[in-house]
Design a protein around this motif. Sequence first.
Motif, PDB file in Angstrom:
ATOM      1  N   ASN A 200       0.814  -1.213   0.000  1.00  9.87           N
ATOM      2  CA  ASN A 200       0.000   0.000   0.000  1.00  9.87           C
ATOM      3  C   ASN A 200       0.851   1.269   0.000  1.00  9.87           C
ATOM      4  N   LYS A 201       2.028   1.206   0.622  1.00  3.20           N
ATOM      5  CA  LYS A 201       2.931   2.361   0.566  1.00  3.20           C
ATOM      6  C   LYS A 201       3.390   2.592  -0.868  1.00  3.20           C
ATOM      7  N   THR A 202       3.631   1.517  -1.603  1.00  5.29           N
ATOM      8  CA  THR A 202       4.038   1.625  -3.006  1.00  5.29           C
ATOM      9  C   THR A 202       2.908   2.198  -3.844  1.00  5.29           C
ATOM     10  N   MET A 203       1.684   1.722  -3.633  1.00  3.57           N
ATOM     11  CA  MET A 203       0.536   2.219  -4.402  1.00  3.57           C
ATOM     12  C   MET A 203       0.286   3.702  -4.118  1.00  3.57           C
ATOM     13  N   THR A 204       0.402   4.086  -2.867  1.00  2.00           N
ATOM     14  CA  THR A 204       0.210   5.495  -2.500  1.00  2.00           C
ATOM     15  C   THR A 204       1.276   6.375  -3.146  1.00  2.00           C
ATOM     16  N   ARG A 205       2.526   5.903  -3.122  1.00  2.58           N
ATOM     17  CA  ARG A 205       3.624   6.654  -3.750  1.00  2.58           C
ATOM     18  C   ARG A 205       3.387   6.841  -5.243  1.00  2.58           C
ATOM     19  N   LYS A 237      17.157  -6.550   3.116  1.00  5.59           N
ATOM     20  CA  LYS A 237      18.476  -5.940   3.216  1.00  5.59           C
ATOM     21  C   LYS A 237      18.811  -5.937   4.695  1.00  5.59           C
ATOM     22  N   ASP A 238      19.788  -6.753   5.084  1.00  8.62           N
ATOM     23  CA  ASP A 238      20.043  -7.014   6.495  1.00  8.62           C
ATOM     24  C   ASP A 238      18.766  -7.627   7.081  1.00  8.62           C
ATOM     25  N   ASP A 239      18.134  -7.000   8.047  1.00  7.97           N
ATOM     26  CA  ASP A 239      16.917  -7.562   8.637  1.00  7.97           C
ATOM     27  C   ASP A 239      15.665  -6.784   8.243  1.00  7.97           C
ATOM     28  N   VAL A 240      15.788  -5.939   7.243  1.00  4.91           N
ATOM     29  CA  VAL A 240      14.668  -5.080   6.834  1.00  4.91           C
ATOM     30  C   VAL A 240      14.024  -5.631   5.565  1.00  4.91           C
ATOM     31  N   ILE A 241      12.710  -5.789   5.578  1.00  2.00           N
ATOM     32  CA  ILE A 241      11.990  -6.195   4.366  1.00  2.00           C
ATOM     33  C   ILE A 241      11.904  -4.977   3.452  1.00  2.00           C
ATOM     34  N   ILE A 242      12.444  -5.105   2.242  1.00  2.00           N
ATOM     35  CA  ILE A 242      12.506  -3.944   1.349  1.00  2.00           C
ATOM     36  C   ILE A 242      11.691  -4.137   0.064  1.00  2.00           C
ATOM     37  N   SER A 243      11.292  -5.363  -0.214  1.00  2.00           N
ATOM     38  CA  SER A 243      10.505  -5.619  -1.418  1.00  2.00           C
ATOM     39  C   SER A 243       9.707  -6.899  -1.214  1.00  2.00           C
ATOM     40  N   THR A 244       8.550  -6.975  -1.858  1.00  2.00           N
ATOM     41  CA  THR A 244       7.700  -8.140  -1.652  1.00  2.00           C
ATOM     42  C   THR A 244       6.785  -8.340  -2.843  1.00  2.00           C
ATOM     43  N   GLU A 245       6.322  -9.565  -3.017  1.00  2.00           N
ATOM     44  CA  GLU A 245       5.394  -9.847  -4.112  1.00  2.00           C
ATOM     45  C   GLU A 245       4.517 -11.040  -3.764  1.00  2.00           C
ATOM     46  N   GLY A 260       5.341  -4.679  -4.040  1.00  2.00           N
ATOM     47  CA  GLY A 260       5.819  -3.320  -3.789  1.00  2.00           C
ATOM     48  C   GLY A 260       7.252  -3.333  -3.287  1.00  2.00           C
ATOM     49  N   THR A 261       7.864  -2.161  -3.352  1.00  2.00           N
ATOM     50  CA  THR A 261       9.257  -1.997  -2.926  1.00  2.00           C
ATOM     51  C   THR A 261       9.427  -0.647  -2.239  1.00  2.00           C
ATOM     52  N   LEU A 262      10.227  -0.618  -1.192  1.00  2.00           N
ATOM     53  CA  LEU A 262      10.531   0.645  -0.518  1.00  2.00           C
ATOM     54  C   LEU A 262      11.501   1.448  -1.382  1.00  2.00           C
ATOM     55  N   LYS A 263      11.124   2.683  -1.688  1.00  2.00           N
ATOM     56  CA  LYS A 263      11.866   3.517  -2.628  1.00  2.00           C
ATOM     57  C   LYS A 263      13.317   3.730  -2.208  1.00  2.00           C
ATOM     58  N   GLU A 264      13.561   3.858  -0.914  1.00  2.00           N
ATOM     59  CA  GLU A 264      14.903   4.189  -0.430  1.00  2.00           C
ATOM     60  C   GLU A 264      15.899   3.046  -0.631  1.00  2.00           C
ATOM     61  N   ARG A 269      18.805  -2.821  -6.097  1.00  2.00           N
ATOM     62  CA  ARG A 269      18.174  -3.623  -7.151  1.00  2.00           C
ATOM     63  C   ARG A 269      17.340  -4.799  -6.608  1.00  2.00           C
ATOM     64  N   PRO A 270      16.495  -4.546  -5.606  1.00  2.00           N
ATOM     65  CA  PRO A 270      15.694  -5.648  -5.051  1.00  2.00           C
ATOM     66  C   PRO A 270      14.649  -6.194  -6.020  1.00  2.00           C
ATOM     67  N   ASN A 271      14.132  -5.353  -6.927  1.00  2.00           N
ATOM     68  CA  ASN A 271      13.092  -5.822  -7.847  1.00  2.00           C
ATOM     69  C   ASN A 271      13.624  -6.879  -8.803  1.00  2.00           C
ATOM     70  N   ASP A 272      14.810  -6.623  -9.353  1.00  2.00           N
ATOM     71  CA  ASP A 272      15.410  -7.594 -10.267  1.00  2.00           C
ATOM     72  C   ASP A 272      15.730  -8.896  -9.536  1.00  2.00           C
ATOM     73  N   TYR A 273      16.248  -8.755  -8.342  1.00  2.00           N
ATOM     74  CA  TYR A 273      16.592  -9.930  -7.545  1.00  2.00           C
ATOM     75  C   TYR A 273      15.342 -10.745  -7.223  1.00  2.00           C
ATOM     76  N   LEU A 274      14.268 -10.059  -6.852  1.00  2.00           N
ATOM     77  CA  LEU A 274      13.011 -10.730  -6.511  1.00  2.00           C
ATOM     78  C   LEU A 274      12.500 -11.559  -7.684  1.00  2.00           C
ATOM     79  N   LYS A 275      12.415 -10.950  -8.877  1.00  2.00           N
ATOM     80  CA  LYS A 275      11.920 -11.672 -10.052  1.00  2.00           C
ATOM     81  C   LYS A 275      12.843 -12.849 -10.394  1.00  2.00           C
ATOM     82  N   HIS A 276      14.140 -12.646 -10.271  1.00  4.05           N
ATOM     83  CA  HIS A 276      15.100 -13.702 -10.568  1.00  4.05           C
ATOM     84  C   HIS A 276      14.906 -14.899  -9.639  1.00  4.05           C
TER      85      HIS A 276
END
Length: 360
Positions: A200-205, A237-245, A260-264, A269-276
């Motif tokens: 939802n943070k991604t959709m709002t952004r 990234k470390d212990d922080v969830i930064i992208s999800t699907e 969604g993915t956290l912009k910061e 490159r979490p999106n590419d890694y996630l799809k891979h």
Amino acid sequence: MANRTKQNIEILSTTNPKWKEYFDSLENNLKDPYFTNAYYELENKNAECFVYKDDKNMFFYPYIKTHINSLGYELDKNYYDIQGAYGYNGALVQDDTDTDFINKARKKFLEYAKEENIIAEFVRFNPLYTNHKYFSDITPINANKNIIVDLKETDIWMNSYEYSTRKNVNKALRNNLTYKIIESKDMTKIDIENFSFIYNKTMTRNNADLEYLFNLEYFTNITNKLKQNAIFIFIYKDDVIISTELVLLNDYVAYSYLGGTLKEYFEFRPNDYLKHILIKELQERGLTYFMLGGGISINDGIFKYKKNFSKNGIYDFFISKSIYNYEVYDLILKQWCKKVDLQTQEKYNHYLLKYHYGVS
């Protein structure tokens, strides 16, 4: 909703066990999660499934049926429209080589639509099944292009990925990104909250319409209803969830559904890694295709990003916009224009069922 049977036709509600029974009788490659009664129950609306059968074949067509009068329009009798649930829809046919059966089934549906005062029908056909060909009475609209990853490809890394994608995945690996894949049935309340927050943070952004914002209850319902047809992936990234699907799937095909993915954290490159990671996982599970979808418009940035994972996997995406009663449809539009402001009219002008918006 009443369940009816007439001349090889059955109209089934989501609670009728025959919906699941008929669905389970389909060939394995046709047991698509978008066509299950459980998926249509997520909409929490009046869904039904039109089934036409003979001894050898079946035409299986679920959709949401909306009572237009209840939206606040003054009409001389009860009228309805129909559309598939969010995602891909249309009909499934057990044996799609039998064109005579398919044409007869569609004719029977149109007779039913007339009897039920259904004035309009909107469909987003599935590019993989090319099921627009089952609706011979309409001229399908080639609305976009979709990307599908062929999981049968033995060397996706070199033959499907663009160089930029391989580069980005390697960068993610150097940044020590990690992942966790969770079956829908194993999602905890905290997992659901984490997914909902990032989505939802991604959709709002991205200034998404309200219809694309889902509450915790929606995602909880997915984990309860689609226990065998959904998986979640979290990138850390470390212990922080930064992208999800969230991925919908069966044994044949998987769909990139919501994420969604956290912009910061874009730089890692979490999106590419996630799809891979997902592609590798789905290959290991023995699936055949992974549907990434398309962009908002043809060849936009989102489309180009998805194409980087399957440079040769471009499929046509068809929709249909059918009006069966122009007189009533035009009357509803006139009332809608009086109910909503010009900004709303302009925003939804290209929608077939535009009169659903801004009135509730």
